[in-house]
Design a protein around this motif. Structure first.
Motif, PDB file in Angstrom:
ATOM      1  N   ARG A  13       2.359 -10.148  -6.792  1.00  0.00           N
ATOM      2  CA  ARG A  13       2.326 -10.689  -5.418  1.00  0.00           C
ATOM      3  C   ARG A  13       3.400 -11.750  -5.241  1.00  0.00           C
ATOM      4  O   ARG A  13       3.993 -11.872  -4.177  1.00  0.00           O
ATOM      5  CB  ARG A  13       0.962 -11.283  -5.101  1.00  0.00           C
ATOM      6  CG  ARG A  13      -0.078 -10.264  -4.754  1.00  0.00           C
ATOM      7  CD  ARG A  13      -1.370 -10.958  -4.313  1.00  0.00           C
ATOM      8  NE  ARG A  13      -2.443 -10.029  -4.213  1.00  0.00           N
ATOM      9  CZ  ARG A  13      -3.477  -9.972  -5.052  1.00  0.00           C
ATOM     10  NH1 ARG A  13      -3.583 -10.813  -6.055  1.00  0.00           N
ATOM     11  NH2 ARG A  13      -4.424  -9.078  -4.879  1.00  0.00           N
ATOM     12  N   ARG A  17       9.508  -7.698  -7.776  1.00  0.00           N
ATOM     13  CA  ARG A  17      10.668  -7.201  -8.507  1.00  0.00           C
ATOM     14  C   ARG A  17      10.667  -7.639  -9.967  1.00  0.00           C
ATOM     15  O   ARG A  17      11.611  -7.355 -10.696  1.00  0.00           O
ATOM     16  CB  ARG A  17      11.936  -7.681  -7.825  1.00  0.00           C
ATOM     17  CG  ARG A  17      12.100  -7.082  -6.431  1.00  0.00           C
ATOM     18  CD  ARG A  17      13.366  -7.540  -5.766  1.00  0.00           C
ATOM     19  NE  ARG A  17      14.507  -7.123  -6.574  1.00  0.00           N
ATOM     20  CZ  ARG A  17      15.744  -7.514  -6.373  1.00  0.00           C
ATOM     21  NH1 ARG A  17      16.001  -8.355  -5.394  1.00  0.00           N
ATOM     22  NH2 ARG A  17      16.729  -7.103  -7.130  1.00  0.00           N
ATOM     23  N   ARG A  48      -0.487   0.151  -3.981  1.00  0.00           N
ATOM     24  CA  ARG A  48      -0.121   1.218  -3.062  1.00  0.00           C
ATOM     25  C   ARG A  48       1.374   1.360  -2.904  1.00  0.00           C
ATOM     26  O   ARG A  48       1.885   2.453  -2.692  1.00  0.00           O
ATOM     27  CB  ARG A  48      -0.763   0.986  -1.700  1.00  0.00           C
ATOM     28  CG  ARG A  48      -2.281   1.046  -1.762  1.00  0.00           C
ATOM     29  CD  ARG A  48      -2.896   0.917  -0.421  1.00  0.00           C
ATOM     30  NE  ARG A  48      -2.544  -0.369   0.173  1.00  0.00           N
ATOM     31  CZ  ARG A  48      -3.077  -0.842   1.290  1.00  0.00           C
ATOM     32  NH1 ARG A  48      -3.969  -0.136   1.931  1.00  0.00           N
ATOM     33  NH2 ARG A  48      -2.729  -2.023   1.751  1.00  0.00           N
ATOM     34  N   ARG A  49       2.082   0.221  -2.927  1.00  0.00           N
ATOM     35  CA  ARG A  49       3.531   0.258  -2.743  1.00  0.00           C
ATOM     36  C   ARG A  49       4.113  -1.084  -3.152  1.00  0.00           C
ATOM     37  O   ARG A  49       3.411  -2.080  -3.256  1.00  0.00           O
ATOM     38  CB  ARG A  49       3.894   0.572  -1.302  1.00  0.00           C
ATOM     39  CG  ARG A  49       3.382  -0.459  -0.320  1.00  0.00           C
ATOM     40  CD  ARG A  49       3.545   0.000   1.113  1.00  0.00           C
ATOM     41  NE  ARG A  49       2.824  -0.904   1.979  1.00  0.00           N
ATOM     42  CZ  ARG A  49       3.369  -1.582   2.967  1.00  0.00           C
ATOM     43  NH1 ARG A  49       4.640  -1.424   3.240  1.00  0.00           N
ATOM     44  NH2 ARG A  49       2.654  -2.387   3.699  1.00  0.00           N
ATOM     45  N   PHE A  50       5.386  -1.086  -3.358  1.00  0.00           N
ATOM     46  CA  PHE A  50       6.136  -2.308  -3.584  1.00  0.00           C
ATOM     47  C   PHE A  50       6.963  -2.508  -2.323  1.00  0.00           C
ATOM     48  O   PHE A  50       7.540  -1.558  -1.802  1.00  0.00           O
ATOM     49  CB  PHE A  50       7.034  -2.176  -4.818  1.00  0.00           C
ATOM     50  CG  PHE A  50       6.254  -2.019  -6.091  1.00  0.00           C
ATOM     51  CD1 PHE A  50       5.903  -3.125  -6.840  1.00  0.00           C
ATOM     52  CD2 PHE A  50       5.847  -0.768  -6.528  1.00  0.00           C
ATOM     53  CE1 PHE A  50       5.159  -2.986  -8.007  1.00  0.00           C
ATOM     54  CE2 PHE A  50       5.117  -0.617  -7.683  1.00  0.00           C
ATOM     55  CZ  PHE A  50       4.774  -1.733  -8.428  1.00  0.00           C
ATOM     56  N   THR A  51       7.009  -3.727  -1.828  1.00  0.00           N
ATOM     57  CA  THR A  51       7.622  -3.944  -0.532  1.00  0.00           C
ATOM     58  C   THR A  51       8.461  -5.220  -0.518  1.00  0.00           C
ATOM     59  O   THR A  51       8.458  -5.987  -1.478  1.00  0.00           O
ATOM     60  CB  THR A  51       6.529  -3.999   0.559  1.00  0.00           C
ATOM     61  OG1 THR A  51       7.157  -4.055   1.840  1.00  0.00           O
ATOM     62  CG2 THR A  51       5.607  -5.182   0.381  1.00  0.00           C
ATOM     63  N   VAL A  52       9.130  -5.444   0.581  1.00  0.00           N
ATOM     64  CA  VAL A  52       9.951  -6.629   0.784  1.00  0.00           C
ATOM     65  C   VAL A  52       9.258  -7.493   1.829  1.00  0.00           C
ATOM     66  O   VAL A  52       8.761  -6.999   2.834  1.00  0.00           O
ATOM     67  CB  VAL A  52      11.359  -6.231   1.280  1.00  0.00           C
ATOM     68  CG1 VAL A  52      12.184  -7.446   1.616  1.00  0.00           C
ATOM     69  CG2 VAL A  52      12.062  -5.363   0.253  1.00  0.00           C
ATOM     70  N   ASP A  53       9.211  -8.798   1.577  1.00  0.00           N
ATOM     71  CA  ASP A  53       8.613  -9.745   2.511  1.00  0.00           C
ATOM     72  C   ASP A  53       9.742 -10.452   3.259  1.00  0.00           C
ATOM     73  O   ASP A  53      10.426 -11.288   2.697  1.00  0.00           O
ATOM     74  CB  ASP A  53       7.749 -10.752   1.739  1.00  0.00           C
ATOM     75  CG  ASP A  53       7.057 -11.741   2.653  1.00  0.00           C
ATOM     76  OD1 ASP A  53       6.940 -11.470   3.864  1.00  0.00           O
ATOM     77  OD2 ASP A  53       6.633 -12.797   2.152  1.00  0.00           O
ATOM     78  N   GLU A  90       3.761  -6.060  14.312  1.00  0.00           N
ATOM     79  CA  GLU A  90       3.706  -6.113  12.854  1.00  0.00           C
ATOM     80  C   GLU A  90       2.448  -5.451  12.311  1.00  0.00           C
ATOM     81  O   GLU A  90       2.453  -4.890  11.224  1.00  0.00           O
ATOM     82  CB  GLU A  90       3.761  -7.568  12.394  1.00  0.00           C
ATOM     83  CG  GLU A  90       3.796  -7.738  10.905  1.00  0.00           C
ATOM     84  CD  GLU A  90       4.039  -9.154  10.500  1.00  0.00           C
ATOM     85  OE1 GLU A  90       3.303  -9.649   9.622  1.00  0.00           O
ATOM     86  OE2 GLU A  90       4.963  -9.796  11.056  1.00  0.00           O
ATOM     87  N   HIS A  91       1.358  -5.520  13.065  1.00  0.00           N
ATOM     88  CA  HIS A  91       0.077  -4.999  12.592  1.00  0.00           C
ATOM     89  C   HIS A  91      -0.753  -4.589  13.800  1.00  0.00           C
ATOM     90  O   HIS A  91      -0.740  -5.258  14.823  1.00  0.00           O
ATOM     91  CB  HIS A  91      -0.653  -6.091  11.792  1.00  0.00           C
ATOM     92  CG  HIS A  91      -1.961  -5.675  11.229  1.00  0.00           C
ATOM     93  ND1 HIS A  91      -2.081  -4.959  10.069  1.00  0.00           N
ATOM     94  CD2 HIS A  91      -3.221  -5.869  11.674  1.00  0.00           C
ATOM     95  CE1 HIS A  91      -3.364  -4.742   9.819  1.00  0.00           C
ATOM     96  NE2 HIS A  91      -4.065  -5.283  10.782  1.00  0.00           N
TER      97      HIS A  91
END
Length: 146
Positions: A13, A17, A48-53, A90-91
């Motif tokens: 979290r 990377r 579920r996934r790796f993402t960019v914040d 966004e949501h």
């Protein structure tokens, strides 16, 4: 899920990377163990996934708001499909209560927010009513400031 899995998730979290070597070192397990645990967490659907914040303020979207929306009966799917296409949304969530849906939107300023809510969201054929709530501060994972 055990404490080691939870510590791995905490590290991810903070930095999705991070290398497997770094994860293993920070959690105190072998690289092989870290690799196997991450693979299992992915297979089990925990990861579920790796993402960019991305900081929305850095993109010029410094005014967040919740838009509560009442929609026509049986129109959730078409409404959801239209709303997720809005770059400012966004949501989107289907909820219980006085309103049917809650949107987290991010706008440049008050004029942009007004145009988004009054000009585009309220113009959707599924929308019956809206109520907009400005967000003064955010806190939490991925929150834009505080």
């Amino acid at each position: 899920m055990d404490d080691v899995d939870r510590r791995l998730l905490d590290v991810l979290r903070e930095d999705a990377r991070a290398s497997v070597r770094d994860l293993a070192d920070r959690v105190g397990i072998s690289r092989a163990n870290a690799y196997a645990r991450i693979a299992r967490l992915r297979e089990d659907g925990v990861l579920r996934r790796f993402t960019v914040d991305v900081d929305p303020r850095a993109l010029g979207l410094g005014l967040p708001a919740y838009v509560h929306v009442r929609i026509k009966q049986n129109s959730w799917k078409s409404f959801r499909d239209r709303v997720v296409a809005l770059e400012e949304a966004e949501h989107v969530a289907l909820v219980a209560g006085d309103f049917d849906c809650v949107l987290l939107v991010r706008a440049r300023d008050a004029d942009h927010l007004r145009e988004l809510v009054l000009g585009r969201i309220q113009a959707l054929p599924e929308v019956v009513a809206t109520q907009t709530v400005l967000i003064f501060a955010e806190h939490g994972r991925g929150a834009g400031g505080g």
